[in-house]
Design a protein around this motif. Structure first.
Motif, PDB file in Angstrom:
ATOM      1  N   HIS A   1       0.826  -1.222   0.000  1.00  0.00           N
ATOM      2  CA  HIS A   1       0.000   0.000   0.000  1.00  0.00           C
ATOM      3  C   HIS A   1       0.857   1.268   0.000  1.00  0.00           C
ATOM      4  N   LEU A   2       2.122   1.138   0.354  1.00  0.00           N
ATOM      5  CA  LEU A   2       2.981   2.334   0.387  1.00  0.00           C
ATOM      6  C   LEU A   2       3.214   2.881  -1.014  1.00  0.00           C
ATOM      7  N   TRP A   3       3.196   1.985  -1.999  1.00  0.00           N
ATOM      8  CA  TRP A   3       3.464   2.462  -3.360  1.00  0.00           C
ATOM      9  C   TRP A   3       2.391   3.423  -3.822  1.00  0.00           C
ATOM     10  N   GLU A   4       1.164   3.230  -3.292  1.00  0.00           N
ATOM     11  CA  GLU A   4       0.097   4.151  -3.688  1.00  0.00           C
ATOM     12  C   GLU A   4       0.452   5.580  -3.313  1.00  0.00           C
ATOM     13  N   SER A   5       1.038   5.698  -2.138  1.00  0.00           N
ATOM     14  CA  SER A   5       1.278   7.059  -1.656  1.00  0.00           C
ATOM     15  C   SER A   5       2.341   7.790  -2.469  1.00  0.00           C
ATOM     16  N   VAL A   6       3.173   7.039  -3.182  1.00  0.00           N
ATOM     17  CA  VAL A   6       4.237   7.715  -3.945  1.00  0.00           C
ATOM     18  C   VAL A   6       3.945   7.713  -5.448  1.00  0.00           C
ATOM     19  N   SER A   7       2.743   7.303  -5.788  1.00  0.00           N
ATOM     20  CA  SER A   7       2.385   7.300  -7.207  1.00  0.00           C
ATOM     21  C   SER A   7       1.528   8.513  -7.508  1.00  0.00           C
ATOM     22  N   PHE A   8       1.671   8.984  -8.720  1.00  0.00           N
ATOM     23  CA  PHE A   8       0.821  10.085  -9.146  1.00  0.00           C
ATOM     24  C   PHE A   8       0.647   9.968 -10.646  1.00  0.00           C
ATOM     25  N   GLU A   9      -0.585  10.051 -11.084  1.00  0.00           N
ATOM     26  CA  GLU A   9      -0.910   9.945 -12.492  1.00  0.00           C
ATOM     27  C   GLU A   9      -0.243   8.738 -13.126  1.00  0.00           C
ATOM     28  N   GLY A  10      -0.323   7.650 -12.406  1.00  0.00           N
ATOM     29  CA  GLY A  10       0.113   6.377 -12.976  1.00  0.00           C
ATOM     30  C   GLY A  10       1.611   6.106 -12.923  1.00  0.00           C
ATOM     31  N   LYS A  11       2.372   6.986 -12.351  1.00  0.00           N
ATOM     32  CA  LYS A  11       3.811   6.740 -12.289  1.00  0.00           C
ATOM     33  C   LYS A  11       4.298   6.765 -10.848  1.00  0.00           C
ATOM     34  N   ILE A  12       5.399   6.084 -10.643  1.00  0.00           N
ATOM     35  CA  ILE A  12       6.012   6.114  -9.313  1.00  0.00           C
ATOM     36  C   ILE A  12       7.067   7.202  -9.304  1.00  0.00           C
ATOM     37  N   TRP A  13       7.014   8.071  -8.310  1.00  0.00           N
ATOM     38  CA  TRP A  13       7.940   9.213  -8.239  1.00  0.00           C
ATOM     39  C   TRP A  13       8.846   9.157  -7.021  1.00  0.00           C
ATOM     40  N   GLY A  14       8.592   8.198  -6.181  1.00  0.00           N
ATOM     41  CA  GLY A  14       9.399   8.173  -4.983  1.00  0.00           C
ATOM     42  C   GLY A  14       9.510   6.760  -4.432  1.00  0.00           C
ATOM     43  N   VAL A  15      10.509   6.588  -3.579  1.00  0.00           N
ATOM     44  CA  VAL A  15      10.670   5.339  -2.866  1.00  0.00           C
ATOM     45  C   VAL A  15      10.305   5.603  -1.410  1.00  0.00           C
ATOM     46  N   PRO A  16       9.300   4.900  -0.900  1.00  0.00           N
ATOM     47  CA  PRO A  16       8.887   5.161   0.488  1.00  0.00           C
ATOM     48  C   PRO A  16      10.086   5.057   1.418  1.00  0.00           C
ATOM     49  N   GLN A  17      10.169   5.989   2.308  1.00  0.00           N
ATOM     50  CA  GLN A  17      11.345   5.994   3.178  1.00  0.00           C
ATOM     51  C   GLN A  17      10.936   5.637   4.598  1.00  0.00           C
TER      52      GLN A  17
ATOM     53  N   GLN B   1      -5.932   5.491  12.066  1.00  0.00           N
ATOM     54  CA  GLN B   1      -4.672   6.183  12.298  1.00  0.00           C
ATOM     55  C   GLN B   1      -4.152   6.596  10.937  1.00  0.00           C
ATOM     56  N   LEU B   2      -3.377   7.671  10.911  1.00  0.00           N
ATOM     57  CA  LEU B   2      -2.943   8.199   9.622  1.00  0.00           C
ATOM     58  C   LEU B   2      -1.456   8.031   9.442  1.00  0.00           C
ATOM     59  N   GLY B   3      -1.099   7.657   8.258  1.00  0.00           N
ATOM     60  CA  GLY B   3       0.316   7.561   7.939  1.00  0.00           C
ATOM     61  C   GLY B   3       0.669   8.626   6.928  1.00  0.00           C
ATOM     62  N   HIS B   4       1.829   9.122   7.102  1.00  0.00           N
ATOM     63  CA  HIS B   4       2.274  10.211   6.227  1.00  0.00           C
ATOM     64  C   HIS B   4       3.654   9.834   5.757  1.00  0.00           C
ATOM     65  N   PRO B   5       3.733   9.006   4.725  1.00  0.00           N
ATOM     66  CA  PRO B   5       5.035   8.494   4.327  1.00  0.00           C
ATOM     67  C   PRO B   5       5.942   9.591   3.822  1.00  0.00           C
TER      68      PRO B   5
ATOM     69  N   PRO C   1      -3.254  -1.850  10.324  1.00  0.00           N
ATOM     70  CA  PRO C   1      -4.399  -2.143   9.450  1.00  0.00           C
ATOM     71  C   PRO C   1      -5.384  -0.983   9.313  1.00  0.00           C
ATOM     72  N   HIS C   2      -5.407  -0.090  10.261  1.00  0.00           N
ATOM     73  CA  HIS C   2      -6.377   0.998  10.205  1.00  0.00           C
ATOM     74  C   HIS C   2      -5.805   2.262   9.588  1.00  0.00           C
ATOM     75  N   GLN C   3      -4.752   2.058   8.811  1.00  0.00           N
ATOM     76  CA  GLN C   3      -4.054   3.248   8.307  1.00  0.00           C
ATOM     77  C   GLN C   3      -4.804   3.924   7.170  1.00  0.00           C
ATOM     78  N   ILE C   4      -4.831   5.233   7.239  1.00  0.00           N
ATOM     79  CA  ILE C   4      -5.304   6.032   6.109  1.00  0.00           C
ATOM     80  C   ILE C   4      -4.173   6.965   5.705  1.00  0.00           C
ATOM     81  N   PHE C   5      -4.246   7.486   4.463  1.00  0.00           N
ATOM     82  CA  PHE C   5      -3.195   8.399   3.981  1.00  0.00           C
ATOM     83  C   PHE C   5      -3.772   9.754   3.652  1.00  0.00           C
ATOM     84  N   THR C   6      -2.885  10.695   3.568  1.00  0.00           N
ATOM     85  CA  THR C   6      -3.298  12.018   3.094  1.00  0.00           C
ATOM     86  C   THR C   6      -3.550  11.916   1.593  1.00  0.00           C
ATOM     87  N   ALA C   7      -4.412  12.807   1.101  1.00  0.00           N
ATOM     88  CA  ALA C   7      -4.762  12.760  -0.309  1.00  0.00           C
ATOM     89  C   ALA C   7      -3.568  13.082  -1.189  1.00  0.00           C
TER      90      ALA C   7
END
Ligand SMILES: Nc1ncnc2c1ncn2[C@@H]1O[C@H](COP(=O)(O)OP(=O)(O)OP(=O)(O)O)[C@@H](O)[C@H]1O
Ligand SMILES: Nc1ncnc2c1ncn2[C@@H]1O[C@H](COP(=O)(O)OP(=O)(O)OP(=O)(O)O)[C@@H](O)[C@H]1O
Ligand SMILES: [Mg+2]
Ligand SMILES: [Mg+2]
Lengths: 302, 433, 366, 305, 366
Positions: free
Chosen positions: B118-134, B311-315, B379-385
């Motif tokens: 699920h971390l990859w979602e947070s670093v993707s934008f418009e179909g591309k990966i722009w970052g490596v979750p740290q 709970q919120l995660g902010h990768p 398991p209850h993690q949500i992300f910022t938009a």
């Protein structure tokens, strides 16, 4: 005349008794006034005294009990003088050197720019002279810091980003109005006769400026130098905005970095750094303050 | 040794919390390892990392990145950036970042398949990966156990709290009731405190009240009026009842930390972050035993039946800039820095969650009871938009909370303010319901 | 040295006309004084000569060369200001050397010339001091040296003595005069002090409100004032001036001055006035030209002494005739006291008359 | 001759003109242009006409910000930069007059200290003094006397920023007033004493009228300085709670850079800035006229150049 | 009004002793002048009387009340500064009204009193102007009004006339004298101008370097100077002073002055000197006490005119005898010209002698 004589005849006359009583009253009043003034000064200065006292105590103590009382004397807070807080900090002495460069550079630019301008406004006849002075006031109404982005573009096109030079030019520009007012005040006070003498003695106007006028406005230049030095020394936002390389950091960025996002609370280290930061200007001030106290904004007296 | 070419890779990393310094340090270690390999294979190049670790404020870090990127001078723009995943939409759409899909693919087997998906979602934008979750963390509620005990809670009851929250047996209203008890018992100055500054945490309450703030389908921001108003009402009530200081948004951070962790003059920190654990030890000098003794935590409780505890995660993520001349090397370093041992030492030092599956089995990671415990909330993690205006949304929401807390606005007015400001900021990218 | 000519010079500052269409010919090698009350335009005239001010209209010539627009440094004038205007940051030596330094005179020569001129005015032992460390009189001499050291063609002195005390004033007056004579420099001296003008100058121009009232030798100023202003301005104590109506009494001409004073008219004057139509004048007579007699005299007026004031070696004797006052100056050893009765006789050839309307001198034979 | 003269004027003014051109005129034009765009973090110039100005009209916060600005500027100005600066100058000159020159200098240096201090450090000092918990100075003292801690910043936000800015601002007036007071000819002081004036009467009737130029200058100059200043507010209250201390320039700054996630609304922020420039310019022109600063210009006496 | 007594007053500024142990008794209702060169301590003395300076040692009494330590506002003195020190921001009216306003005199009364006093010195039509808009002479009168309006017990004038031009000086002198006499205010006048002191004061204290040299009536200052300093300071032009050795020539006593001048000693003086042992003196004789004779005379010295200078209505005739100069003052109408030979005769009873060592006057009979 006779009427006047009559009129004053019934006024209370010189009486030793009255004199003695009133003198005592005056003396008491004077003593009260002195007491009042000292009290006022001390009470009003308390926040400063306590605030800076806290800073000093902090810098020499291990921790502060209840955030107020120092516990455990130490000089370890000053360890940054001989070791980096972490390897991500630029060298302290290099940073200090940069700060000095910024402050001195700005001071020099201020002197070079404000002095001739103020001279022209104060002492040369030309159309638009009043306008010039009015303009310096208007210039001061430009909120320099909110022009940040535009200034960024200007510096970029001048190729002055990432250099101390760019920062001190911008800073000097923003301080220019004050510099001009201060210097004008000093130029206004120079006797016209003396300048005329210079001309008659065979000097050109330019020569009178260098050989006769400038030596006499030295206190003004000193006062302006103090203002600009202090201003340059504590500059933060322009440094952090226009300089992206850490090697060109100045002390203000250093201190900001130590304080961090307000989450860091090593007050000891913070205070020590702050003291290190303030000390040079404080010394500078103490040795030059007599000039600062001669600042006038000119105009004919009265 | 033969004449070697030394390639310098520059990296700008950010805390600003000081314990997070391994974000930079790991890159340096990665370079050492890489150089070792290069030496062994006899390559004639070496890598040097010029890393920067920013502890000044977030906004000055971002300003620095933006202005440097805009200037585009390869001598100034770093090769590697570490920043919030929230910056990805903004920076990638400005063309400042390099897309990383190919690189990720290259090292997928060796490394990246191990990342929590699920971390990859947070670093993707418009179909591309722009970052490596740290790293990734948990944002939750901290409670003072000593006060709970003083109110007569048994150890079991205390230990059961997290479960009750998770299973919606303990709602935000119960939290308020608990706060009032603490208050009445004279245990605290203010039973409820929260972060003074703006942050993504406040979206958690919208979710707790059954609302939403982002629609991933349309990639639009959402204003859920009912949930938003309920959230604002919650904060307004807290102040009205004296549970939260009305000027909470002007408190300095250290005061908040002291109140909850050191002195216990507060009862609950409802916008806690798991990394506080590290800060409290490192910057405030509180021994870990004391923390265990006095603190416990839970998800943000649900606010209503409809809502959910969360709970919120902010990768944070490593990114590679587009002007970089050494994108391959930069990415290689990122990959090496993401090794289990290196990222784990970061997790431990900065009190962050694991980003890789194998980390959770890594001995040193397992040693940390805290991380293990906190990880249970994952398991209850949500992300910022992942939306360019998401940062603005967080700021506006924080403003609205400040407005209701100081009594300047009623919750209804505050909702209007949010709508007005977000309409200005996001325009068509906004769904109001 | 240079002869200086001013042709119809006017200088206006905005709406203030400081100098109003004056013309003067200043002879080579002599001392000419500009004398007048405060604000009459003396300094303005001087600064135009120095080249600091540009005339609004008119032309200035140095030895027939028109110098309008020529900057001060090319005019080779020496100027001593009332305030001396010494450069406060330079030593006395540097002050005096300054004009030479600007002319790029070699260092050795500068030292020599400064020392020479300093010796002349006896300040050669002060050369290392700053102006703030020497007295007013010494400063004055430094200023003079500075003006002289470059051998100016024209020496301009703006109230050079007004800051000095009585004693120093007398000494310096002699000093300047001596130096000027020795070097023969054309000198223009600005002053509001008539004694200064009269003792030092070969000719004096009296100014008032920017206009020249009279330009003549010092003696003529006293003896033949061109108008009432000059008459009243010159002389100390001032001239007695009063309105006088020519009338006749018992067949004799008298001047009726106010209601109580009648002054017999000497025959010469009566004759001179015969041809004039106007009968109303301003009559002027200097206190020192009033003789006090113990006995009646044909041309004398009886009066009672109102007040006596001792002025050093003279006495000022005050008579009152209704609203008219007459003051006579007599040597201090003349016995006269308040309340005493005396006969006052104006010296006939020292009576001045001015037209009541135009205040210009009425020509009297002789 | 004439032409050569003006050449010198131009030469002497040239550095200033260049600086003004580069750091005032060009940025002002750029800012004006930028205010017609919706420039954001991407720093791209998309022209949107007067949209930003229209948005300003709809911005409900702005009127609050406007009144905050007035309150802050004139509050600080009148309480501190002028009045308190004057009191300090009078008090220190009173002491200096009575042979305590060193004490007087000590207090003057003390009051200049905040000006030398990097803003962030100064801010931290105040944050400590005003800390809402017992760890702060004020609350520590309150606590000692058994009081409950007060959240100073949120309860008295405006007074707090006025006070914190004023403590710095007072020193500028103090310096100018002090030097003006000490340069008043002694004879006026003596004349007033002989005429029967006490200290206060002397201040009221002689000193104040004689330092009217510095008084007016400081008033005008500091109004403008305050209008454009926000640094200390940013550090101490951040503009809160809920805009209660947000002044115009801080608002513009926040729209551009502020916050945890900066807004980067450069277009809107520059439009705000431009309005502020206009307001300040109007203020400076009003001051110029009302205070008749023109009279501070005496005609030069030398006509040659 | 008050009589003022200074007892052993000393005032030191750091190491500079400005006033050195002076004692003076200043009688009630009269004018007393403090006369002396620049820097001699006059202003310092005045400011001690006003209460602005505190004496370092000694006591000041007003009517037998010791006033040391009593602040100026209680002393009820009027003070006119040399620079006038008019408050530049107040109108003339406000300037004059200021002391009354501070005394909380009712407004109507203030208006009345200011107008009355302004009328006395004729500035009642200037009341609405600012000091910068009136002339120096008018400013001087405003300052006087301000000092007088509160009816002071003591009026202190610090060089009140030095800023005025010659004409105004004479008028104002008379004005002040008149007002003082009419109101009978004890007045102390500080001046460096001997004419001013002599004409205005009932008694004069001559000061030098903070020490009083002579305190006497104006006549005595001129006729009986107590020492050489007073002799040389008083009189304009200054007294001729020269070293003189009493010797005898052809059985007659003569003063040998330098190598070329021998002045016969009148018998009275010779007699007076008989009892003295010292033979070396300083001889002084005022220029106006030298008579010029066309023929030889027993007590006259022959000399050739070196230079003639016209001083208004007098002529200064300069003789040189080697290094010794003798100047004589004669009326302007006496015919004398450069190079002419004359006999110079000092008036016997106007010869002054001073001890060569102590410079104190040698008492001569008469
Ligand atoms: N620069 C100037 N601007 C305007 N008016 C001036 C200027 N200089 C002089 N004046 C005016 O011109 C007139 C003549 O001034 P000037 O200085 O020549 O007088 P003065 O005869 O030298 O007087 P004083 O004896 O007072 O020095 C005065 O009324 C003066 O106010
Ligand atoms: N405040 C002071 N501090 C130090 N020295 C002073 C001070 N005031 C006066 N003096 C010195 O004391 C001496 C007497 O000064 P004072 O002003 O009384 O002289 P004065 O007779 O009034 O001279 P003038 O005629 O120049 O006004 C001078 O040598 C002066 O330098
Ligand atoms: Mg003049
Ligand atoms: Mg004096």
């Amino acid at each position: 005349m006779a009427q006047l004589k009559q009129e004053i005849a019934h006024l209370p006359r010189f009486s030793p008794e009255r004199l003695r009583i009133e003198a005592r009253k005056e003396q008491r009043k004077a003593r009260l006034l002195t007491l009042f003034i000292y009290t006022f000064l001390i009470v009003a200065s308390l926040p400063i005294i306590l605030g800076y006292g806290w800073l000093v105590l902090n810098s020499f103590s291990e921790t502060l009990a209840y955030g107020v009382l120092p516990k455990g004397w130490t000089i370890k807070n000053f360890r940054f003088l001989w070791e980096l807080p972490s390897r991500y900090y630029p060298d302290l002495w290099r940073t200090t050197w940069n700060t000095l460069l910024l402050a001195v550079g700005m001071t020099i630019i201020m002197i070079l720019v404000a002095t001739p301008t103020a001279y022209v406004i104060s002492r040369m006849k030309f159309p638009g002279r009043n306008m010039m002075l009015a303009m310096t006031l208007i210039l001061h109404s430009f909120p320099g810091v909110t022009l940040l982005i535009s200034l960024y573009y200007v510096l970029r096109s001048l190729g002055l980003l990432n250099s101390i030079v760019g920062v001190f030019l911008v800073k000097a520009g923003l301080m220019l109005p004050l510099g001009i007012w201060i210097m004008k005040g000093f130029f206004d006070n120079i006797s016209w006769d003396v300048e005329m003498s210079g001309l008659v003695d065979g000097a050109t106007r330019m020569q009178t400026l260098y050989k006769i006028i400038l030596p006499q406005v030295k206190p003004g230049i000193a006062a302006m130098a103090i203002f600009s030095f202090i201003n340059g020394w504590s500059e933060y936002i322009y440094v952090i905005t226009f300089i992206q390389k850490k090697e060109s950091w100045t002390l203000s960025s250093y201190v900001n970095s130590i304080i961090g996002d307000f989450q860091f609370i090593d007050y000891g280290l913070l205070s020590a750094t702050a003291l290190f930061y303030i000390l040079p200007v404080l010394l500078f001030f103490i040795f030059t303050q007599k000039y600062l106290m001669t600042v006038t904004v000119g105009g004919t007296k009265g | 040794a033969a004449a070697q070419e030394v390639i310098t890779i520059r990296a700008w990393t950010v805390g600003p919390d000081t314990p997070a310094f391994y974000r930079a340090e790991n890159l340096i270690t990665a370079a050492e390892r890489l150089n070792h390999i290069l030496e062994v294979v006899g390559a004639d190049i070496r890598v040097e990392v010029d890393a920067d670790f920013w502890t000044d404020e977030w906004d000055s870090f971002r300003r620095r990145v933006i202005l440097a990127s805009e200037e585009g001078d390869p001598d100034v723009v770093p090769d590697i950036l570490v920043s919030s995943h929230l910056d990805i939409p903004v920076w990638s759409s400005s063309g400042w970042l390099a897309p990383l899909d190919d690189y990720v693919q290259t090292y997928w087997e060796s490394t990246y398949q191990d990342f929590f998906p699920h971390l990859w979602e947070s670093v993707s934008f418009e179909g591309k990966i722009w970052g490596v979750p740290q790293d990734i963390e948990v944002r939750m509620v901290f409670y003072r156990k000593d006060h709970l005990r003083a109110l007569g809670w048994t150890e079991d009851e205390i230990n059961d709290l997290a479960r009750k929250v998770e299973e919606k047996e303990f709602l935000l209203a119960d939290l308020q009731a608990l706060a009032k008890e603490m208050q009445a018992a004279g245990l605290v100055d203010y039973p409820i405190v929260h972060r003074p500054t703006s942050g993504p945490d406040f979206f958690q309450f919208v979710v707790a009240y059954g609302g939403d703030y982002y629609d991933p389908e349309t990639n639009k921001l959402v204003i859920d009026k009912a949930a938003l108003e309920a959230t604002l009402q919650f904060f307004a009530d807290n102040v009205k009842d004296g549970l939260t200081p009305s000027g909470m948004t002007t408190w300095p951070w250290p005061a908040v930390h002291r109140a909850i962790a050191e002195e216990g003059t507060a009862g609950m920190q409802i916008t806690g972050g798991m990394w506080f654990w590290a800060e409290w030890q490192r910057d405030f000098g509180i021994p870990e035993e004391d923390l265990w003794e006095n603190l416990t935590w839970s998800l943000i409780p649900a606010g209503s039946e409809k809502g959910r505890p969360n709970q919120l995660g902010h990768p944070l993520a490593y990114m590679v800039t587009s002007p970089s001349h050494h994108k391959d090397l930069a990415f290689l370093l990122i990959t090496l820095a993401s090794e289990v041992d290196l990222n784990t030492r970061h997790s431990l030092e900065a009190a962050k969650l694991a980003i890789r599956r194998s980390q959770t089995a890594f001995p040193r990671f397992l040693e940390s009871e805290y991380l293990a415990e906190a990880a249970k909330l994952v398991p209850h993690q949500i992300f910022t938009a992942a939306h360019p205006a998401a940062g603005r949304y967080a700021t506006v929401l924080h403003e609205a909370i400040g407005g209701v807390e100081t009594g300047a606005l009623t919750p209804t007015q505050a909702v209007d303010l949010v709508i007005q400001r977000m309409t200005q900021a996001a325009g068509d990218d906004l769904i109001i319901r | 040295m240079a002869a200086v000519v001013l042709k119809n010079i006017t200088k206006a500052f905005g709406s203030v006309v400081a100098v109003d269409n004056i013309s003067l010919e200043i002879p080579d090698g002599q001392v000419t004084a500009l004398l007048g009350p405060s604000g009459c335009g003396k300094t303005t005239t001087l600064l135009m000569l120095a080249g600091i001010y540009q005339p609004t209209r008119g032309e200035i010539f140095f030895d027939e060369v028109m110098v309008n627009g020529i900057p001060p440094k090319l005019r080779n004038v020496g100027l001593v200001f009332q305030s001396y205007a010494l450069y406060p940051h330079m030593t006395v030596f540097e002050n005096i050397a300054f004009p030479l330094k600007l002319k790029k005179v070699p260092k050795d020569e500068i030292r020599q010339r400064v020392q020479d001129i300093a010796k002349v005015v006896q300040i050669d032992d002060l050369l290392q001091r700053k102006p703030a460390q020497i007295s007013g009189g010494q400063q004055q001499r430094v200023a003079l040296c500075r003006a002289l050291v470059k051998n100016p063609d024209l020496l301009l002195l703006d109230e050079p003595l007004s800051n000095l005390d009585a004693r120093l004033r007398i000494e310096t007056r002699a000093e300047i005069k001596r130096i000027q004579q020795e070097l023969g420099i054309t000198t223009i001296l600005v002053t509001h002090d008539q004694v200064e003008a009269v003792t030092m100058a070969d000719q004096v121009a009296v100014m008032r409100n920017g206009v020249i009232q009279q330009y003549s030798s010092p003696e003529d100023l006293l003896l033949k004032p061109a108008n009432m202003f000059v008459a009243s301005f010159m002389g100390d104590p001032p001239m007695n001036l009063m309105e006088a109506e020519l009338s006749s009494e018992n067949g004799k001409s008298v001047f009726r001055c106010g209601s109580e004073l009648k002054i017999p008219v000497p025959d010469a004057i009566a004759a001179a006035l015969q041809s004039r139509r106007d009968r109303e004048f301003i009559l002027g007579v200097r206190p020192e030209n009033l003789e006090l007699l113990d006995e009646p005299h044909e041309l004398a007026v009886p009066g009672t002494v109102f007040m006596v004031e001792l002025l050093g070696r003279d006495k000022l004797v005050d008579f009152r005739f209704g609203e008219v006052a007459l003051r006579a100056l007599v040597p201090a050893d003349v016995a006269v006291s308040q309340g005493e009765k005396k006969w006052i006789r104006p010296q006939a050839h020292r009576i001045h008359l001015f037209g009541k309307a135009d205040r210009q001198a009425v020509p009297l034979a002789g | 001759m004439k032409r050569r003269g003006y050449g010198m004027i131009v030469l002497l003014l040239l550095p200033a003109l260049l600086i003004i051109l580069a750091f005032y005129v060009v940025p002002a034009v750029l800012t004006g242009t930028m205010s017609l765009t919706n420039m954001d973090h991407r720093l791209s110039w998309n022209f949107v006409g007067l949209d930003n100005y229209k948005a300003m009209l709809q911005d409900t916060i702005l009127s609050r910000v406007f009144w905050n600005t007035l309150l802050y500027v004139f509050g600080t100005l009148l309480c501190f930069n002028v009045t308190f600066g004057l009191l300090l100058a009078l008090a220190t000159s009173y002491i200096a007059e009575r042979q305590a020159e060193r004490t007087s200098m000590f207090f003057r240096a003390l009051w200049l200290l905040p000006r030398f201090t990097p803003p962030i450090v100064y801010g931290v000092i105040w944050l400590w003094i005003l800390d809402p918990t017992r760890n702060g100075l004020l609350n520590g003292i309150l606590n000692f006397f058994g009081g409950r801690p007060v959240s100073w910043i949120s309860e008295y936000p405006m007074p707090v920023i006025i006070l914190t800015n004023g403590v710095i601002g007072a020193s500028f007036g103090m310096i100018l007033f002090y030097s003006a007071i000490t340069s008043i000819s002694k004879e006026y002081t003596w004349a007033a004493e002989v005429d029967g004036a006490g200290w206060l009467q002397r201040i009221r009737y002689v000193t104040l009228p004689l330092i009217r130029w510095p008084l007016m200058f400081v008033t005008a100059y500091q109004t403008l300085s305050l209008l454009t200043s926000y640094e200390y507010i940013l550090i101490i209250t951040g503009g809160g709670p809920f805009y209660r201390t947000t002044v115009w320039s801080l608002y513009a700054y926040n729209e551009a850079f502020g916050g945890y996630y900066a807004s980067y609304r450069f277009g809107y922020a520059t439009a705000l800035t431009l309005v502020l420039v206009l307001i300040s310019m109007v203020a400076s022109i009003i001051y110029w006229r009302v205070f008749r600063f023109r009279e501070m210009m005496s005609e030069p006496k030398i006509e040659v150049i």
